[in-house]
Design an enzyme around this catalytic site. Sequence first.
Site, PDB file in Angstrom:
ATOM      1  N   HIS A 108      -6.293  -2.858   0.167  1.00 14.50           N
ATOM      2  CA  HIS A 108      -6.003  -2.813  -1.268  1.00 14.50           C
ATOM      3  C   HIS A 108      -7.166  -2.187  -2.029  1.00 14.50           C
ATOM      4  O   HIS A 108      -6.980  -1.459  -2.996  1.00 14.50           O
ATOM      5  CB  HIS A 108      -5.777  -4.232  -1.804  1.00 14.50           C
ATOM      6  CG  HIS A 108      -4.414  -4.763  -1.475  1.00 14.50           C
ATOM      7  ND1 HIS A 108      -4.037  -6.044  -1.732  1.00 14.50           N
ATOM      8  CD2 HIS A 108      -3.348  -4.152  -0.921  1.00 14.50           C
ATOM      9  CE1 HIS A 108      -2.784  -6.215  -1.336  1.00 14.50           C
ATOM     10  NE2 HIS A 108      -2.348  -5.084  -0.837  1.00 14.50           N
ATOM     11  N   CYS A 149       0.118  18.257   5.687  1.00 11.53           N
ATOM     12  CA  CYS A 149      -0.131  17.222   4.677  1.00 11.53           C
ATOM     13  C   CYS A 149      -1.228  16.250   5.091  1.00 11.53           C
ATOM     14  O   CYS A 149      -1.543  15.324   4.358  1.00 11.53           O
ATOM     15  CB  CYS A 149       1.150  16.465   4.349  1.00 11.53           C
ATOM     16  SG  CYS A 149       1.789  15.525   5.732  1.00 11.53           S
TER      17      CYS A 149
HETATM   18  C1  PEP Z   1      -1.095  12.111   8.990  1.00  9.84           C
HETATM   19  O1  PEP Z   1      -0.998  11.377   9.979  1.00  9.84           O
HETATM   20  O2  PEP Z   1      -1.723  13.179   8.982  1.00  9.84           O
HETATM   21  C2  PEP Z   1      -0.463  11.738   7.719  1.00  9.84           C
HETATM   22  C3  PEP Z   1      -0.469  12.550   6.691  1.00  9.84           C
HETATM   23  O3  PEP Z   1       0.090  10.514   7.639  1.00  9.84           O
HETATM   24  P1  PEP Z   1      -0.742   9.177   7.443  1.00  9.84           P
HETATM   25  O4  PEP Z   1      -2.160   9.553   7.124  1.00  9.84           O
HETATM   26  O5  PEP Z   1      -0.073   8.434   6.344  1.00  9.84           O
HETATM   27  O6  PEP Z   1      -0.584   8.514   8.779  1.00  9.84           O
END
Ligand code: PEP
Length: 750
Positions: free
Chosen positions: A359, A670
């Site tokens: 959090h 991403c």
């Molecule tokens: C990733 O694994 O690169 C991703 C964007 O997802 P998370 O960081 O939420 O696992």
Amino acid sequence: MALILELPRIVQTAAEAESPASQVQYIVDAIQREMPVDVCSLYLRSDNGDMVLVASHGLSMGAAGGTRLPAGRGLVGRVAQTRHPLNLVEPASHPDYYHFPGIGEDRFHSFSAVPLVRAGESIGVLAVQCLQARLLSFEEQAFLVTLGAQLALVVANWADWQAADNAAPRIYKGLRGAPGIGIGRACLCEEQDLMAVIDTPGQDPEGDIAQWRELLRQVRADVAEEQRLLGQDLSAEVAAIFDAYLMLLADPALSSGVERAIEAGRDLPSALRHVIQHYSDLFMAMDDPYLRARHEDIRHLGNRLYSAWRGRDGAGATRAPGEGPLVLVGSAVSVSDIAARPREQLAGIVCLQGSSMSHTAILASALGVPAVVGIGSGHAIEDNAAVIVDANLGQVLVNPAPAVSQEYRRLAREERVLRGRLAHLRDQPAVTTDGERVTLLVNSGLLADLSPGIEAGAEGIGLYRTEIPFMVREGFPSEEEQLDIYRHVIGAYQGKPVHMRVLDIGGDKPLPYFPIREDNPALGWRGIRFCLDNSPLLMTQLRALLRADPGAGQLRILLPMVSATDELQRFHEILADALAQLRAEGVAVERPPVGVMIEVPAAISMLPRWRGQLDFVSVGSNDLSQYLLAVDRNNPRVAAAYDHLNPAVVLEIERIAACARDLALPLSVCGEMSSDPAAAILLLGMGVRSLSVSAAQLPHIKWLIRHIDCASAAALLEQARAMPTAAALRAHLHDYLEQLDFPGVSRADH
Ligand code: PEP
Ligand code: MG
């Protein structure tokens, strides 16, 4: 081997240790190992006579403040005072026994200790404890006395060494909680430890009860006010974290429990400690990890109430409101520690413990306060020490050398200037100097962090982590609650694409109210596997998502952790079902585009077979790096090996980019890689034309795109293929960024 024969070797090896602290720790460890006993601890007398635990094998050393026994208290105090050894079983039944909460002493059934004496004065105590009830033999006692004498020599100048150590520059590696660079003075968030309060008889029970009721009222009002303030600045969602605190404060078991303890003869602080300890122990003993974790909230509230009581006595050590910039430091800086300070006073946050999905980290990101978490409980940062929080590199610099400070100040200043300078780029397209258009999207996961992305000029959301709204609640949100959230998100980005990732829990993202116990959670029931096995949850989420954008003009659905074809097939069946259900209910919904995260290595090879089942793909470089390199992304011990610039990761992402091109599938990245300017160059070189980045980094990445041409990016990628290590590659790319005059890069990053 006879113990006494081990002595010369231990003394000799200790003498070769690099510092007094490691000398002391070596001796303590050796005693524990050779005798053997379960615990060996060294206490040293401080100026006011308190006994401070400075080294231990077996006891918890306490977090930032350390463990301190009040002068003359307990068996340790007795040994120091009498300057006589003790050797006894069942120490808890000794009249001088003093229970020190939090260091885990209660389990031991024997206690032996020798005083450390110098020039006739007690300077400390060396103590050993065993789980079994056993007295030390004569030989063991002689061994302890001899090493005690040795330690007395080593620690004679301890205070001077400590002072020198405290002023020495240190770097602690941790995890990135929220990006950015923060420079300020350490402000410890744990100075009022209720658990250290000693049992004291009350003098005025009626007065104490009246004071207690007032205290409770005051703290309740304070927490409600913090909640209100956060509600203004952020979303109701983050402020909802405070509901749990208010519920605990309103619990009659707390108010009447303290009153009863006062009536039973304790003063107010000891009555409060007694009750908080009781409830904290109850929660600690629970199997359910969510309920177990509540013990931290209870302790936090206990400290909070105690601090308010101390403040009333004029003894509270809170920092003047105008003072800053501050770096909040604590074993787990709480959400209310953050809320208690005006945002402009906060330069950074350092948590000794905690994960990047806590959090605290979520709130820090939403507020734009750089945070590093999980630097390790063994590290103490002194109050008021100069601290640099370099959350971009996941490290904390304490008492940095002037040149380093200067460099970081320059960097932070440039970041600010850059942001100011980049404000005009907000509505400019991200186009390379040779005319290639790049789409810049933003990563998000709280309603609270929508506006920074919009302000930075994001062209949509590339990744909305729907698990985060699930994580800050007490239970699964209903379809209507989810609908509200999703409508809000989609509405905020009118006309722009919003990639909603379905629930990605498990692994490093546990749902507090849905504990999953597994030996290897990173390889367990998580992401799409969890969703498909809990299809009613997935169905509810899909219905809410489809209803939030009935025309599917903006909604894109992203699937996490996909590794197998049947997962995609099963998902499509459930999606078709959700569409059919809604249409049957009279809701006109359209099928949205569906894509997968490429984050499990198997997905790279499988991608060509998924043609026809996918509308786009998005590379999750965070998990992809973790699984390709077999390096836990949240483990500080192996943090150095976790790097998306590792040549193996770069090569695999190139492979994905080529495959997506062949399949004519739109591709985006991403993971954090997109927000890292050095890595973004390589992605451009691979032909990636859509990046989803953090809001804070978006202006930097746009600046970079507008100053680079694709041919140079491709040439750098070509050179990167020959680089043997991530470090070499990073250095090479940083040199290029410096040539470009990219203001967010510095030698300090190397
Ligand atoms: C990733 O694994 O690169 C991703 C964007 O997802 P998370 O960081 O939420 O696992
Ligand atoms: Mg992931």
